[in-house]
Design a protein around this motif. Sequence first.
Motif, PDB file in Angstrom:
ATOM      1  N   UNK A 367       0.862  -1.182   0.000  1.00  0.00           N
ATOM      2  CA  UNK A 367       0.000   0.000   0.000  1.00  0.00           C
ATOM      3  C   UNK A 367       0.898   1.231   0.000  1.00  0.00           C
ATOM      4  N   UNK A 368       0.706   2.100  -0.993  1.00  0.00           N
ATOM      5  CA  UNK A 368       1.552   3.287  -1.151  1.00  0.00           C
ATOM      6  C   UNK A 368       0.702   4.545  -0.991  1.00  0.00           C
ATOM      7  N   UNK A 369       1.170   5.445  -0.124  1.00  0.00           N
ATOM      8  CA  UNK A 369       0.536   6.759   0.075  1.00  0.00           C
ATOM      9  C   UNK A 369       1.542   7.809  -0.391  1.00  0.00           C
ATOM     10  N   UNK A 370       1.194   8.517  -1.468  1.00  0.00           N
ATOM     11  CA  UNK A 370       2.096   9.526  -2.044  1.00  0.00           C
ATOM     12  C   UNK A 370       1.398  10.874  -2.076  1.00  0.00           C
ATOM     13  N   UNK A 371       2.187  11.926  -1.837  1.00  0.00           N
ATOM     14  CA  UNK A 371       1.640  13.289  -1.899  1.00  0.00           C
ATOM     15  C   UNK A 371       2.628  14.175  -2.640  1.00  0.00           C
ATOM     16  N   UNK A 372       2.107  15.299  -3.144  1.00  0.00           N
ATOM     17  CA  UNK A 372       2.950  16.277  -3.852  1.00  0.00           C
ATOM     18  C   UNK A 372       3.168  17.496  -2.985  1.00  0.00           C
ATOM     19  N   UNK A 373       3.304  17.257  -1.661  1.00  0.00           N
ATOM     20  CA  UNK A 373       3.453  18.358  -0.730  1.00  0.00           C
ATOM     21  C   UNK A 373       4.879  18.866  -0.635  1.00  0.00           C
ATOM     22  N   UNK A 404       7.557  -4.342   6.010  1.00  0.00           N
ATOM     23  CA  UNK A 404       8.509  -3.219   5.909  1.00  0.00           C
ATOM     24  C   UNK A 404       7.745  -1.917   5.726  1.00  0.00           C
ATOM     25  N   UNK A 405       8.420  -0.812   6.084  1.00  0.00           N
ATOM     26  CA  UNK A 405       7.924   0.556   5.876  1.00  0.00           C
ATOM     27  C   UNK A 405       9.036   1.340   5.195  1.00  0.00           C
ATOM     28  N   UNK A 406       8.753   1.864   4.005  1.00  0.00           N
ATOM     29  CA  UNK A 406       9.764   2.567   3.212  1.00  0.00           C
ATOM     30  C   UNK A 406       9.293   3.993   2.941  1.00  0.00           C
ATOM     31  N   UNK A 420       4.433  -2.672   3.239  1.00  0.00           N
ATOM     32  CA  UNK A 420       4.397  -4.009   2.637  1.00  0.00           C
ATOM     33  C   UNK A 420       4.218  -5.040   3.742  1.00  0.00           C
ATOM     34  N   UNK A 421       3.161  -5.857   3.617  1.00  0.00           N
ATOM     35  CA  UNK A 421       2.880  -6.934   4.575  1.00  0.00           C
ATOM     36  C   UNK A 421       2.586  -8.200   3.786  1.00  0.00           C
ATOM     37  N   UNK A 422       2.740  -9.370   4.391  1.00  0.00           N
ATOM     38  CA  UNK A 422       2.402 -10.621   3.681  1.00  0.00           C
ATOM     39  C   UNK A 422       0.937 -10.618   3.241  1.00  0.00           C
ATOM     40  N   UNK A 423       0.707 -11.013   1.987  1.00  0.00           N
ATOM     41  CA  UNK A 423      -0.653 -11.019   1.457  1.00  0.00           C
ATOM     42  C   UNK A 423      -1.401 -12.248   1.968  1.00  0.00           C
ATOM     43  N   UNK A 424      -2.544 -11.980   2.613  1.00  0.00           N
ATOM     44  CA  UNK A 424      -3.364 -13.069   3.169  1.00  0.00           C
ATOM     45  C   UNK A 424      -4.813 -12.622   3.176  1.00  0.00           C
TER      46      UNK A 424
END
Length: 429
Positions: A367-373, A404-406, A420-424
């Motif tokens: 899951x990606x959260x992106x901003x143009x701030x 993980x958290x990137x 990113x977490x294991x898909x279940x």
Amino acid sequence: MPTSRWQRIKTTSVRGFHAYANWLVGISWLRFAVLSLLLLILSGVLQNLPPFSWSYTRVVHLPAETIEVPVPPLPPLPPPGPTASDPIGPRPATGASAPGSDGQPVIDIKLPPGASEAVREAVDEARRTIEAAVQEARQEAEAARREAQQQAKEARREAKRAAQEARRQVLREEVQLGESLPQLAFFWIVASLVIKITYRKQIQAEAQAAQAVETAEAESLKRQVVEARMAAMQAQVEPHFLFNTLASIDHLIEVDPQRASQMQKNLIALLRASMPTMRETGAEGSRPRDLGRELAVIRPYLEILKVRMEERLTTEIDVPDGLLSAEFPAMMVQTLVENAIKHGLEPKPEGGKLSLKAEVVHGKLTVTVADTGLGFGRAATAGTGVGLANIRERLQLLHGPKASLTITENPGGGTRVTLAVPYKPLEGA
């Protein structure tokens, strides 16, 4: 013995054994060897000191039939008739080749031809005399044999009595009270060695089990603390957001009633979706939730912010319907969205765009959260990073190295945060 007294003795013995075993495990092998050597030396010294040097006489009587006594053989019978040393040996009679009918040897004396009658009579007399002497000698030999047998029997009885007496004298010995001290000391050392080895393994196994239980309890407690932090942070964020939203609704009622109604509907949807989330997070800790319930909170939240920020905020949510039932930790995406709005887009005068995207990459739900701030850490409202630290800690507790958290810079400006977490897929979602 009464049961209570026996139980006390048993309990005391077990307690003493465990205390001694713990002491053995606690000392080093060098110290154990030195103490063992000193114990052997001490047992040898005490063996010659009172009261261990005192002795008593021990006599063991064995039954007579168990004693084997060597018995001399009986003397053999003498051969019948005169021996080779006799002056006149047995001679068969004329015309005969065997002894007489009575079993006695026949004395044969040959005379020259023409011997007189007197000579013959003298020879017959001599023969009879010789036969009588031989018979007498045989009788004497038989009597001597019987006497020898009797003497042999007496000798056997005497030898048996002497052997029994000698046996009693051998088993009458002095026993010292402390003569078994070295053997007892050696046995004690061997038993202590076995206890030291086996008890150490048992203690290590118990320590590992206790450590595993303690680690599990610590992890559970740590997880509860992290979840409590998230709930506390959420409780701190919600009042400010609610007050601002209510103030906006109050203002829009006078200016734009239609927008005020839309904002009120979004606030109701937000509260309906977020209140169960907060209760479950605070009460059940890491109870698994699906991504769809997280989006049910984020969508009305963004709609409310779009009314407040107007054209300064644009949003884009790209989550396939097939991923809405995937298991995902609660409140993590909401925290990232709030950080992007508060520290990235709101401080920027012209605002910007917030994008939320979910996909499966190499077996992991990303899951990606992106901003143009303004960018990570560049706004004057930049926080202390507690929210991101809590997310990392929760991910470590829930999934370990599999999650993980990137945080990276967004190519169009701003910040990109990827979870990113294991898909279940969540059962029953």
